[in-house]
Scaffold this motif. Structure first.
Motif, PDB file in Angstrom:
ATOM      1  N   ASP A  56      14.840  -2.049  -2.712  1.00 26.83           N
ATOM      2  CA  ASP A  56      14.802  -1.363  -4.004  1.00 26.83           C
ATOM      3  C   ASP A  56      13.387  -1.196  -4.547  1.00 26.83           C
ATOM      4  OD1 ASP A  56      17.631  -1.241  -4.069  1.00 26.83           O
ATOM      5  OD2 ASP A  56      17.719  -3.316  -4.795  1.00 26.83           O
ATOM      6  N   ALA A  57      12.387  -1.463  -3.736  1.00 26.30           N
ATOM      7  CA  ALA A  57      10.997  -1.368  -4.201  1.00 26.30           C
ATOM      8  C   ALA A  57      10.655   0.064  -4.577  1.00 26.30           C
ATOM      9  CB  ALA A  57      10.049  -1.871  -3.113  1.00 26.30           C
ATOM     10  N   SER A  58       9.946   0.213  -5.689  1.00 25.85           N
ATOM     11  CA  SER A  58       9.509   1.539  -6.129  1.00 25.85           C
ATOM     12  C   SER A  58       8.327   2.001  -5.277  1.00 25.85           C
ATOM     13  CB  SER A  58       9.100   1.489  -7.600  1.00 25.85           C
ATOM     14  OG  SER A  58       7.957   0.656  -7.757  1.00 25.85           O
ATOM     15  N   GLU A  59       7.967   3.282  -5.401  1.00 23.64           N
ATOM     16  CA  GLU A  59       6.822   3.802  -4.657  1.00 23.64           C
ATOM     17  C   GLU A  59       5.547   3.074  -5.064  1.00 23.64           C
ATOM     18  OE1 GLU A  59       6.394   8.008  -4.754  1.00 23.64           O
ATOM     19  OE2 GLU A  59       8.471   8.413  -4.172  1.00 23.64           O
ATOM     20  N   GLU A  60       5.423   2.780  -6.351  1.00 23.33           N
ATOM     21  CA  GLU A  60       4.231   2.074  -6.836  1.00 23.33           C
ATOM     22  C   GLU A  60       4.138   0.683  -6.218  1.00 23.33           C
ATOM     23  OE1 GLU A  60       6.440   3.602  -8.705  1.00 23.33           O
ATOM     24  OE2 GLU A  60       5.274   5.339  -9.385  1.00 23.33           O
ATOM     25  N   GLU A  61       5.260  -0.016  -6.122  1.00 20.82           N
ATOM     26  CA  GLU A  61       5.269  -1.357  -5.523  1.00 20.82           C
ATOM     27  C   GLU A  61       4.935  -1.294  -4.039  1.00 20.82           C
ATOM     28  OE1 GLU A  61       8.496  -3.924  -8.106  1.00 20.82           O
ATOM     29  OE2 GLU A  61       9.265  -2.332  -6.788  1.00 20.82           O
ATOM     30  N   VAL A  62       5.426  -0.269  -3.344  1.00 14.89           N
ATOM     31  CA  VAL A  62       5.129  -0.098  -1.924  1.00 14.89           C
ATOM     32  C   VAL A  62       3.638   0.120  -1.726  1.00 14.89           C
ATOM     33  CG1 VAL A  62       5.419   1.452   0.049  1.00 14.89           C
ATOM     34  CG2 VAL A  62       7.422   0.766  -1.292  1.00 14.89           C
ATOM     35  N   VAL A  63       3.050   1.006  -2.530  1.00 19.23           N
ATOM     36  CA  VAL A  63       1.620   1.303  -2.415  1.00 19.23           C
ATOM     37  C   VAL A  63       0.793   0.069  -2.771  1.00 19.23           C
ATOM     38  CG1 VAL A  63      -0.283   2.692  -3.328  1.00 19.23           C
ATOM     39  CG2 VAL A  63       1.934   3.760  -2.852  1.00 19.23           C
ATOM     40  N   HIS A  64       1.222  -0.667  -3.787  1.00 19.57           N
ATOM     41  CA  HIS A  64       0.489  -1.860  -4.208  1.00 19.57           C
ATOM     42  C   HIS A  64       0.473  -2.914  -3.097  1.00 19.57           C
ATOM     43  CE1 HIS A  64      -1.302  -4.743  -6.906  1.00 19.57           C
ATOM     44  NE2 HIS A  64      -0.289  -5.598  -6.745  1.00 19.57           N
ATOM     45  N   ALA A  65       1.630  -3.143  -2.456  1.00 20.57           N
ATOM     46  CA  ALA A  65       1.695  -4.118  -1.359  1.00 20.57           C
ATOM     47  C   ALA A  65       0.817  -3.674  -0.194  1.00 20.57           C
ATOM     48  CB  ALA A  65       3.138  -4.285  -0.897  1.00 20.57           C
ATOM     49  N   ALA A  66       0.825  -2.368   0.102  1.00 23.34           N
ATOM     50  CA  ALA A  66      -0.006  -1.836   1.187  1.00 23.34           C
ATOM     51  C   ALA A  66      -1.480  -1.983   0.858  1.00 23.34           C
ATOM     52  CB  ALA A  66       0.343  -0.386   1.449  1.00 23.34           C
TER      53      ALA A  66
END
Length: 580
Positions: free
Chosen positions: A435-445
């Protein structure tokens, strides 16, 4: 075994029950039609009665159409039932494998599990279809045809008393000699799949060492073994047809000879009845041949069934306790007199007398030579294996007290050779949090230093990852798997030599990002590079499965010989590299 397999029929019971019913209808009509043919010949053709010929002809045609309908319906329901049975069986096998611990998987090779889920399931599917159709049809045809033949003329039917047992013995001998060869074929399939799997997984190594010819020879040897066993088995099975033809022609000749005498001399047999006897002869002998082929398939399927049942009967050695804990309080980790053996044997320990206490949020470095059991140590934390002796506690509780899913959801493990799956980069990263948002995905990357190279791809986060992640480099793959782990927001993060393929600058940036973004997460960093662990709160030195030292970088440099040697060798190598 049979009960366990039949439980997989599930929602296809209706088709499984309808198939024998349709088959019985088809058999009854097949047995009746020779009698109608006899009446058509005796009462119509011989008496030149056009009305009788038309009447019996129409009746024969109707019976043939209805029999065709029953046969079509039986074939359709048999196909649906067997395919559905195989689908459920394959699904339950896969589901069972997903519940296995590493120790369970170690008991089966990957290639063997693949063979069981493909070739073995197909064998059982074919056997099941034969059981509900052919194995119903053939005995019924045999029994009813023999009954009708004896009803027509007992004297002529005595021929079957001698021919049928002889044919049965011949077919039985064929099965007896062919069966062991078929078994060898399917056992060799495991080896064949293993060769293919190893080759495809290590294709880069094969090509870099120019070992294509060696791999081809290895594959050819196993493939030739399959070919030899299979052709030898088929040569034996091929005797089915000659044996069958001898029986058919013998019966035909004897029936023709004796039948002609009965027609001419005693008039106890009509021409139509003789024709029907020929038909029943074909039905009797063909049913025997079909049964022999079915028994061959059943014998092959028996071994497949045993192999599949082995997997279904295998119980995971990692099970939840009654009323397991469903919340991990914190990321503290305690090892209390831990001993571990992959074979659950105290005489073959890979970890021995491990005592450690790690506070929540600590960064722990782990170093040691090859075979010092660094990975074995951290794999006990998410309970990928269970300890042989002692206990591992997370959040103040023994890991065996937790619900497995709860525990593993709070422990993220990043391996050196972690796997990416077919799909986009975003889909792969969301394995950490669906359920991760796009912002969370980019932040983790970004924390994992993966965002810069992702932005260079034309489709960025929508870039497709090929099977196994073969279209990204080793360092890129490691950074993506770290980002995936970070999306879990775990209480414990394990990096098992997971930055070995990135440069020291990127490695440092990743560690700084982890320290800044997840300060409350307990982090274990396994590395061969001192630079990757020297900033850790504490460093554990392992040697031959035992703790050789624990301390900070400075403390170990001062008092631990193994750590000193590793550090000196790397500093020397670095200095030599710089002077070149």
């Amino acid at each position: 075994m049979l009960k366990k397999l039949l439980a997989n029929v599930g929602e296809y019971k209706r088709q499984s029950l309808l198939t024998p019913l349709f088959t019985m209808g088809e058999v009854l009509l097949d047995v009746i039609m020779p009698l109608i043919m006899a009446s058509l010949i005796d009462q119509g053709i011989e008496k030149s009665d056009a009305g009788t010929i038309i009447r019996y002809g129409i009746l024969l045609f109707v019976c043939a159409i209805i029999a065709l309908g029953f046969g079509t319906l039986g074939g359709r329901t048999a196909a649906i039932a067997s395919a559905g049975f195989a689908k459920n069986l394959r699904h339950n096998l896969f589901e069972k494998i997903q519940s296995f611990s590493f120790l369970n998987i170690d008991r089966f090779s990957s290639s063997s599990l693949i063979t069981r889920m493909t070739t073995d399931v197909t064998n059982i599917q074919n056997a099941y279809q034969m059981i509900i159709r052919i194995l119903v049809r053939s005995p019924l045809i045999l029994i009813f045809s023999l009954f009708m033949a004896f009803h027509i003329n007992r004297e002529l039917s005595i021929i079957y008393v001698f021919i049928v047992p002889m044919l049965g013995i011949g077919l039985g001998l064929i099965i007896h000699f062919a069966y062991p060869l078929f078994m060898k074929v399917f056992q060799t399939y495991d080896r064949l799949n293993n060769v293919v799997q190893e080759n495809l997984q290590g294709i880069r190594v094969v090509k870099s060492y120019i070992r294509e010819e060696h791999e081809e020879e290895k594959f050819s040897d196993v493939s030739q073994t399959v070919f030899n066993h299979f052709t030898k088995a088929q040569r034996i099975v091929a005797f089915n047809m000659p044996v069958m033809q001898i029986a058919i022609y013998t019966c035909m000749l004897l029936i023709s000879w004796l039948g002609a005498e009965l027609i001419v001399e005693t008039s106890s047999l009509t021409t139509g009845e003789l024709v029907s006897m020929f038909n029943y002869t074909m039905q009797i002998l063909m049913s025997l041949m079909m049964m022999s082929m079915t028994f061959v398939q059943l014998m092959i399927a028996r071994t497949s069934a045993e192999r599949i049942t082995e997997v279904l009967d295998e119980e995971s050695d990692l099970k939840n306790q009654v009323d397991p804990l469903t919340e991990v309080p914190d990321g503290s980790v305690v090892f209390e007199d831990v001993c571990f053996s992959y074979k659950d044997d105290m005489d073959k320990l890979v970890l021995e007398n491990i005592d450690l206490s790690i506070k929540p949020g600590e960064v722990i470095g782990i170093v040691g030579g090859t075979g010092s059991s660094k990975s074995s140590l951290v794999q006990l934390i998410p309970r990928l294996y269970d300890v042989t002796h002692g206990s591992v506690k997370v959040g103040g509780h023994d890991v065996r007290e937790y619900d497995l899913e709860t525990l593993r959801d709070q422990v993220a493990v990043v391996l050196q050779n972690n796997v990416l799956f077919s799909g986009t980069i975003t889909e792969n990263l969301r394995w950490g949090d669906a359920d991760a948002s796009e912002e969370e995905v980019v932040h983790a990357a970004t924390i994992a230093q993966a965002d810069p190279f992702i932005q260079e791809f034309p489709k960025k986060y929508d870039t497709m990852i090929s099977e196994g992640g073969n279209n990204v480099s080793g360092g890129q793959k490691q950074r993506l798997t770290i980002a995936r782990a970070l999306l879990k927001k775990p209480k414990i993060l394990i990096l098992d030599d997971s930055t070995s393929a990135v440069d020291t600058k990127t490695d440092r940036a990743i560690r700084e990002g982890l320290k800044k973004e997840i300060p409350g997460t307990t982090t274990f960093i396994i590395s061969q590079r001192i630079s990757s662990i020297q900033d850790s709160d504490r460093i554990i030195v392992l040697d031959d499965g035992k703790i050789n030292g624990v301390g900070t970088h400075e403390e170990l440099l001062a008092n631990n010989q193994i750590y000193q040697e590793v550090n000196d060798s790397q500093q020397k190598g670095f200095g030599e590299h710089e002077s070149e």
